[in-house]
Design a protein around this motif. Sequence first.
Motif, PDB file in Angstrom:
ATOM      1  N   ASN A   4       2.830  26.217  -2.223  1.00 16.59           N
ATOM      2  CA  ASN A   4       2.939  27.477  -1.494  1.00 16.59           C
ATOM      3  C   ASN A   4       3.757  27.249  -0.225  1.00 16.59           C
ATOM      4  O   ASN A   4       3.215  27.100   0.871  1.00 16.59           O
ATOM      5  CB  ASN A   4       1.553  28.015  -1.163  1.00 16.59           C
TER       6      ASN A   4
ATOM      7  N   SER B  54      10.720  29.290  -8.760  1.00 18.27           N
ATOM      8  CA  SER B  54       9.869  30.017  -7.816  1.00 18.27           C
ATOM      9  C   SER B  54       9.132  31.124  -8.555  1.00 18.27           C
ATOM     10  O   SER B  54       9.515  31.534  -9.655  1.00 18.27           O
ATOM     11  CB  SER B  54      10.701  30.608  -6.677  1.00 18.27           C
TER      12      SER B  54
ATOM     13  N   PRO C 110       6.044  34.612  -7.609  1.00 12.02           N
ATOM     14  CA  PRO C 110       5.298  35.328  -6.569  1.00 12.02           C
ATOM     15  C   PRO C 110       3.872  34.821  -6.372  1.00 12.02           C
ATOM     16  O   PRO C 110       3.260  35.093  -5.342  1.00 12.02           O
ATOM     17  CB  PRO C 110       5.306  36.776  -7.060  1.00 12.02           C
ATOM     18  N   ASP C 111       3.325  34.079  -7.363  1.00 15.38           N
ATOM     19  CA  ASP C 111       1.973  33.532  -7.217  1.00 15.38           C
ATOM     20  C   ASP C 111       1.876  32.222  -7.976  1.00 15.38           C
ATOM     21  O   ASP C 111       2.825  31.785  -8.631  1.00 15.38           O
ATOM     22  CB  ASP C 111       0.909  34.532  -7.699  1.00 15.38           C
ATOM     23  N   ASN C 112       0.706  31.593  -7.901  1.00 15.16           N
ATOM     24  CA  ASN C 112       0.564  30.243  -8.446  1.00 15.16           C
ATOM     25  C   ASN C 112       0.421  30.184  -9.960  1.00 15.16           C
ATOM     26  O   ASN C 112       0.297  29.096 -10.526  1.00 15.16           O
ATOM     27  CB  ASN C 112      -0.621  29.528  -7.790  1.00 15.16           C
ATOM     28  N   THR C 113       0.464  31.336 -10.641  1.00 11.72           N
ATOM     29  CA  THR C 113       0.389  31.310 -12.103  1.00 11.72           C
ATOM     30  C   THR C 113       1.739  30.992 -12.741  1.00 11.72           C
ATOM     31  O   THR C 113       1.792  30.554 -13.893  1.00 11.72           O
ATOM     32  CB  THR C 113      -0.102  32.656 -12.647  1.00 11.72           C
TER      33      THR C 113
ATOM     34  N   ASP D  92       9.692  35.359  -3.307  1.00 13.33           N
ATOM     35  CA  ASP D  92       8.706  34.476  -3.939  1.00 13.33           C
ATOM     36  C   ASP D  92       8.176  33.477  -2.917  1.00 13.33           C
ATOM     37  O   ASP D  92       8.925  32.987  -2.060  1.00 13.33           O
ATOM     38  CB  ASP D  92       9.332  33.716  -5.109  1.00 13.33           C
ATOM     39  N   THR D  93       6.897  33.130  -3.038  1.00  9.91           N
ATOM     40  CA  THR D  93       6.276  32.212  -2.077  1.00  9.91           C
ATOM     41  C   THR D  93       5.844  30.885  -2.700  1.00  9.91           C
ATOM     42  O   THR D  93       5.535  29.941  -1.971  1.00  9.91           O
ATOM     43  CB  THR D  93       5.052  32.874  -1.431  1.00  9.91           C
ATOM     44  N   TRP D  94       5.804  30.816  -4.031  1.00 13.79           N
ATOM     45  CA  TRP D  94       5.386  29.590  -4.712  1.00 13.79           C
ATOM     46  C   TRP D  94       6.595  28.908  -5.342  1.00 13.79           C
ATOM     47  O   TRP D  94       7.475  29.568  -5.904  1.00 13.79           O
ATOM     48  CB  TRP D  94       4.334  29.899  -5.781  1.00 13.79           C
TER      49      TRP D  94
END
Length: 245
Positions: free
Chosen positions: A153, A185, A187-190, A220-222
Motif C-alpha cells: 500500500n 497497480s 485500487p485495493d489489495n485484491t 490506484d494505491t496498491w
Amino acid sequence: MSKAILTNVRCFAVGVDLTSQSNKIELSSEVEDKDATNYGSGGWKEVLGGLGSAELSGEGQWEAGDTTKVDDASWSQLGGVGPWSVSANNGAAVGDLAYFMGALRSDYTLFDAVGEIAPWSGTAKSASPLVRGQFAHPPGTARTATGTGTGLNLGAVIAGKRLHAALHVLSASGTTPSITARVESAPDNTFAAPTTRLTFAAATAPGGQLLRTAGTAITDTWWRIAWTISGTTPSFLFVSSLGIQ
C-alpha cells in the motif's frame, strides 16, 4: 523504527548482493542552496533550493573470482549507470524500508598495507532521484515459474510525481532462462483487475534495471511486482524496490 545498531544493511548494486562483502555503507543526499539575496532581503541572506543529488559510498572485504564478487562487479560497473538499493538495517523482506536510485559507479579503490585484510571502497553518484520506498521482492526467494508478489500500500501517485521501480537480478540458472518482470497497480489489495504500469526488459543473466512512470496522476494505491518466467528448469533470485518520488 526505533534506534538501532547497524548489523544488517543490505546493499544491492545492479546485479550483485554486496551484503557479505561490505562493512560500511553510507548514503547521503543534498539540495543545492542558490543565493537569492537582494536589496529587499532586509540584511539577511535568502536562498532557493537548486538541484538535488545523492551519493552512496561503501567499503568492506575485497573478493574476486566470479560475478558475485565485489571486484568483478566493480570493474564491470565502473563508469556505468545502474540501480542501487539499500535496506534500512533490515533483511530486505517485502515491505521493509528501502532507499534506491540509479547511480554512476564513479570510483573504486582496493588493497592496503602488508598484513591487512584486503579492503575495497567505492562510490556511486546519483543519476536519478533518490527514492525512499519499500522492498517488493526479497533476495532469498528463488522463482522458477510465472507469478506475482505481495501487494504494497504505497498510496496514489499525484500529478508531477512518479512511481519508481528497481530490479536486481542476482542469479539465473537453467537452460535458456528468461524473466520479464513488471509493476502492477490496483485500487485495493485484491488485485482483481490489476493494471500494468511498467515492464522491465527480459533478463537472462544477472543485472539491474530502473524504470519510472511518466509523471501523470495514478489513483490506484496498491502496488506489486509480477513476473513471467520461461526456459527449461529456470530459476532466478532477484530483488525489487518500489517507491513514489
